[in-house]
Design an enzyme around this catalytic site. Structure first.
Site, PDB file in Angstrom:
ATOM      1  N   GLY A 278       0.775  -1.235   0.000  1.00 38.66           N
ATOM      2  CA  GLY A 278       0.000   0.000   0.000  1.00 38.66           C
ATOM      3  C   GLY A 278       0.803   1.280   0.000  1.00 38.66           C
ATOM      4  O   GLY A 278       0.243   2.374   0.072  1.00 38.66           O
ATOM      5  N   GLY A 322       3.587  -3.657  -3.964  1.00 40.83           N
ATOM      6  CA  GLY A 322       3.407  -3.968  -5.382  1.00 40.83           C
ATOM      7  C   GLY A 322       3.700  -2.707  -6.172  1.00 40.83           C
ATOM      8  O   GLY A 322       4.738  -2.562  -6.824  1.00 40.83           O
ATOM      9  N   ARG A 323       2.786  -1.736  -6.013  1.00 42.85           N
ATOM     10  CA  ARG A 323       2.914  -0.471  -6.732  1.00 42.85           C
ATOM     11  C   ARG A 323       4.262   0.211  -6.497  1.00 42.85           C
ATOM     12  O   ARG A 323       4.866   0.727  -7.427  1.00 42.85           O
ATOM     13  CB  ARG A 323       1.801   0.469  -6.234  1.00 42.85           C
ATOM     14  CG  ARG A 323       1.730   1.801  -6.936  1.00 42.85           C
ATOM     15  CD  ARG A 323       0.763   2.750  -6.203  1.00 42.85           C
ATOM     16  NE  ARG A 323      -0.341   2.076  -5.589  1.00 42.85           N
ATOM     17  CZ  ARG A 323      -1.571   2.016  -6.104  1.00 42.85           C
ATOM     18  NH1 ARG A 323      -1.841   2.643  -7.215  1.00 42.85           N
ATOM     19  NH2 ARG A 323      -2.533   1.351  -5.478  1.00 42.85           N
ATOM     20  N   TYR A 364     -10.718   5.470 -10.440  1.00 45.24           N
ATOM     21  CA  TYR A 364     -10.362   6.046  -9.128  1.00 45.24           C
ATOM     22  C   TYR A 364     -10.116   7.542  -9.195  1.00 45.24           C
ATOM     23  O   TYR A 364      -9.598   8.116  -8.236  1.00 45.24           O
ATOM     24  CB  TYR A 364      -9.070   5.427  -8.571  1.00 45.24           C
ATOM     25  CG  TYR A 364      -8.974   3.926  -8.626  1.00 45.24           C
ATOM     26  CD1 TYR A 364      -9.876   3.129  -7.940  1.00 45.24           C
ATOM     27  CD2 TYR A 364      -7.948   3.311  -9.338  1.00 45.24           C
ATOM     28  CE1 TYR A 364      -9.754   1.750  -7.981  1.00 45.24           C
ATOM     29  CE2 TYR A 364      -7.830   1.934  -9.377  1.00 45.24           C
ATOM     30  CZ  TYR A 364      -8.739   1.156  -8.697  1.00 45.24           C
ATOM     31  OH  TYR A 364      -8.621  -0.203  -8.728  1.00 45.24           O
ATOM     32  N   CYS A 391     -15.448   4.247 -26.957  1.00 44.66           N
ATOM     33  CA  CYS A 391     -16.744   4.890 -27.146  1.00 44.66           C
ATOM     34  C   CYS A 391     -17.352   5.240 -25.800  1.00 44.66           C
ATOM     35  O   CYS A 391     -18.326   4.619 -25.372  1.00 44.66           O
ATOM     36  CB  CYS A 391     -17.655   3.968 -27.921  1.00 44.66           C
ATOM     37  SG  CYS A 391     -16.993   3.707 -29.550  1.00 44.66           S
TER      38      CYS A 391
HETATM   39  N1  LLP Z   1      -1.057  -7.013  -0.145  1.00 47.56           N
HETATM   40  C1  LLP Z   1      -2.388  -7.184  -0.218  1.00 47.56           C
HETATM   41  C2  LLP Z   1      -3.033  -8.142   0.664  1.00 47.56           C
HETATM   42  C3  LLP Z   1      -3.141  -6.443  -1.134  1.00 47.56           C
HETATM   43  O1  LLP Z   1      -4.445  -6.602  -1.197  1.00 47.56           O
HETATM   44  C4  LLP Z   1      -2.483  -5.509  -1.989  1.00 47.56           C
HETATM   45  C5  LLP Z   1      -3.236  -4.727  -2.958  1.00 47.56           C
HETATM   46  C6  LLP Z   1      -1.095  -5.386  -1.889  1.00 47.56           C
HETATM   47  C7  LLP Z   1      -0.406  -6.150  -0.943  1.00 47.56           C
HETATM   48  C8  LLP Z   1      -0.295  -4.460  -2.760  1.00 47.56           C
HETATM   49  O2  LLP Z   1      -0.662  -3.134  -2.630  1.00 47.56           O
HETATM   50  P1  LLP Z   1       0.239  -2.002  -3.328  1.00 47.56           P
HETATM   51  O3  LLP Z   1       1.553  -1.961  -2.599  1.00 47.56           O
HETATM   52  O4  LLP Z   1       0.417  -2.385  -4.735  1.00 47.56           O
HETATM   53  O5  LLP Z   1      -0.567  -0.768  -3.168  1.00 47.56           O
HETATM   54  N2  LLP Z   1      -6.160  -1.518  -8.426  1.00 47.56           N
HETATM   55  C9  LLP Z   1      -5.855  -0.541  -7.391  1.00 47.56           C
HETATM   56  C10 LLP Z   1      -5.046  -1.130  -6.284  1.00 47.56           C
HETATM   57  C11 LLP Z   1      -5.697  -2.364  -5.644  1.00 47.56           C
HETATM   58  C12 LLP Z   1      -4.778  -2.962  -4.630  1.00 47.56           C
HETATM   59  C13 LLP Z   1      -5.305  -4.241  -4.121  1.00 47.56           C
HETATM   60  N3  LLP Z   1      -4.477  -4.876  -3.145  1.00 47.56           N
HETATM   61  C14 LLP Z   1      -5.118   0.639  -8.045  1.00 47.56           C
HETATM   62  O6  LLP Z   1      -4.949   0.640  -9.248  1.00 47.56           O
HETATM   63  O7  LLP Z   1      -4.743   1.574  -7.356  1.00 47.56           O
END
Ligand code: LLP
Length: 463
Positions: A278, A322-323, A364, A391
């Site tokens: 996150g 992740g991000r 978002y 479209c």
């Molecule tokens: N761990 C768990 C249990 C998660 O559910 C997530 C993301 C992560 C790690 C990784 O989060 P990050 O570090 O990538 O923020 N589609 C949305 C984001 C959804 C994230 C879902 N879970 C977007 O484009 O912002």
């Protein structure tokens, strides 16, 4: 048109009436290192290159739209996270942000673990040689087949998300003659300061088991009674695109107090806690994310302090960015098509992709920036909205940005920070062909996920 007269009223009305843009940047040719990957640079002739290759060459060879992923940057970010947390902690890359076999191999080589949340992600990980014990399996509604496969191959941990799943995983493991290491995902009641749809630790949502009302303690009680699972820790994920460490602080405190409760009631100290992912990245120059070493220091201090106060041994910590790893490492390259100036408002710049390769703006209200990358320009800044070819009037890639006023069809523009949740959430809307992901490193570019073809689309359509 009144807002209520149209189902998508606010968004459509906003298109013409509101602007969130700031003043134009001093130099439109400058590339802010915060939002561009490390090897992106402007060459002396004014074009932009990545990994030593000019974008015009990339466009010629791979076409547009396409995602270009800076492999050096990706690997450097993996190392930065791994080194920041050291050997007493584990970093699990969250595959949902973007996963491919090449990425799995890089993660493996750089010493990271992997978090997967579906059978498809698990299959990708295994097929690229990620050792099963370095994989964590997530999901709020894992199918029996997914659970079975995860246990069979021996994933390092399954993160249990509900009371039903505690029993389900234990039964399947017993049937397979195994004892599966598990964590329990708890919701700690924190409202992360982020978009409602990507905040996950408040209680009114589908993920996890609430700490409130003693539910998580009850989950632990039940898990400890079952033979098919071995409870190794507690997991918390509070949301996404978070800049403020205060949410993690509260989460860590609450998770540690559960560990203390477990010790008092059962006489055992659970050895692990996972604080999820996150961590925010810079999508525009206004964002100021922390560095991995600052995040690691803050999280370690919080957990150590709370454990000392509770008289607990400090558990092994893990995190799941992740991000923060893949997001900044890629940009999407588009070719400019139709340009529609709206007197006194803004200029609509249509590109050859759109919401099918980046749904985040529509979904978002995400902010992005954009730059002209095929050449330099000293023309006046013009306020633009970069839109796709779908479209749908909500098909917006960049809501408000500035590009030079001499922009013309055929120019290449790039949107940075699209490495996370763009290709992984891409769709075939309007039967768009999903773009390729091209890894660039040291003057070499290679396709790691190829562009879809019409044959790919037709292959699924069995007539
Ligand atoms: N761990 C768990 C249990 C998660 O559910 C997530 C993301 C992560 C790690 C990784 O989060 P990050 O570090 O990538 O923020 N589609 C949305 C984001 C959804 C994230 C879902 N879970 C977007 O484009 O912002």
């Amino acid at each position: 048109m009144s807002r209520s007269a149209h189902p998508a009223g606010p968004r459509h009305a906003d298109v013409l009436t509101e602007g969130h843009y700031a003043a134009p940047p001093a130099d439109l040719n400058a590339l802010d290192a915060k939002v561009w990957s490390r090897t992106v640079a402007r060459t002396p002739d004014g074009a932009v290159s990545v990994g030593g290759i000019e974008v015009a060459r990339l466009a010629e060879e791979f076409g547009t739209p396409a995602y270009f992923l800076d492999e050096d940057d990706f690997r450097a970010r993996c190392r930065a996270w791994r080194d920041a947390f050291g050997t007493d902690a584990d970093v699990f890359y969250a595959g949902k942000a973007f996963l491919s076999r090449a990425v799995v191999r890089w993660l493996h080589e750089e010493g990271l673990n992997l978090d997967v949340c579906s059978g498809g992600e698990l299959a990708t990980a295994l097929s690229a040689g990620m050792p099963a014990e370095r994989i964590a399996f997530h999901g709020n509604n894992k199918s029996e087949a997914e659970i079975e496969r995860a246990i069979e191959v021996g994933v390092g941990r399954i993160v249990l998300d509900s009371f039903q799943e505690i029993v389900r995983v234990s039964h399947i493991a017993e049937r397979l003659g195994k004892r599966q290491p598990v964590q329990i995902r708890v919701t700690v009641g924190v409202e992360a300061h982020t978009h409602e749809f990507i905040a996950t630790a408040h209680e009114d949502q589908k993920f996890g088991i609430a700490l409130a009302g003693g539910q998580a303690a009850e989950a632990v009680r039940r898990a400890l009674k079952l033979d098919g699972i071995e409870l190794i820790g507690i997991h918390s994920h509070i949301g996404s695109q978070i800049f403020d460490m205060a949410g993690f602080e509260v989460a860590a405190r609450r998770v540690v107090s559960l560990l203390a409760e477990v010790r008092d009631e059962h006489g055992i100290e659970l050895p692990e806690i996972d604080l999820g992912g996150g961590l925010g990245i810079a999508y525009t120059s206004d964002d100021d994310p922390s560095e991995p070493h600052e995040i690691a220091k803050a999280l370690n201090e919080i957990v150590t302090r709370e454990c000392e106060a509770a008289g607990l041994r400090t558990p092994r910590i893990s995190v799941e960015p992740g991000r923060a790893i893949v997001g900044p490492t890629a940009f999407t390259l588009y070719t400019v098509g139709t340009i529609k100036p709206l007197e006194t408002l803004r200029t609509y710049v249509s590109v050859d992709g759109g919401m099918s390769d980046n749904i985040r703006t529509a979904l978002y209200d995400a902010e992005y920036t954009v730059a002209l990358v095929s050449r330099r320009s000293d023309a006046e800044p013009m306020l633009v909205r970069v839109v796709g070819k779908h479209c749908e009037s909500g098909d917006i890639v960049v809501k408000d940005a500035f590009l030079p006023a001499d922009l013309a069809p055929g120019d290449l523009i790039a949107v940075p920070a699209t490495g996370a949740y763009c290709r992984s959430m891409a769709s075939n809307y309007n039967h768009a062909l999903r773009p390729p992901v091209v890894a660039v490193r040291d003057g070499e570019a290679r396709v790691i996920v190829r562009r879809e073809t019409e044959e790919d689309l037709l292959r699924l359509d069995v007539g």
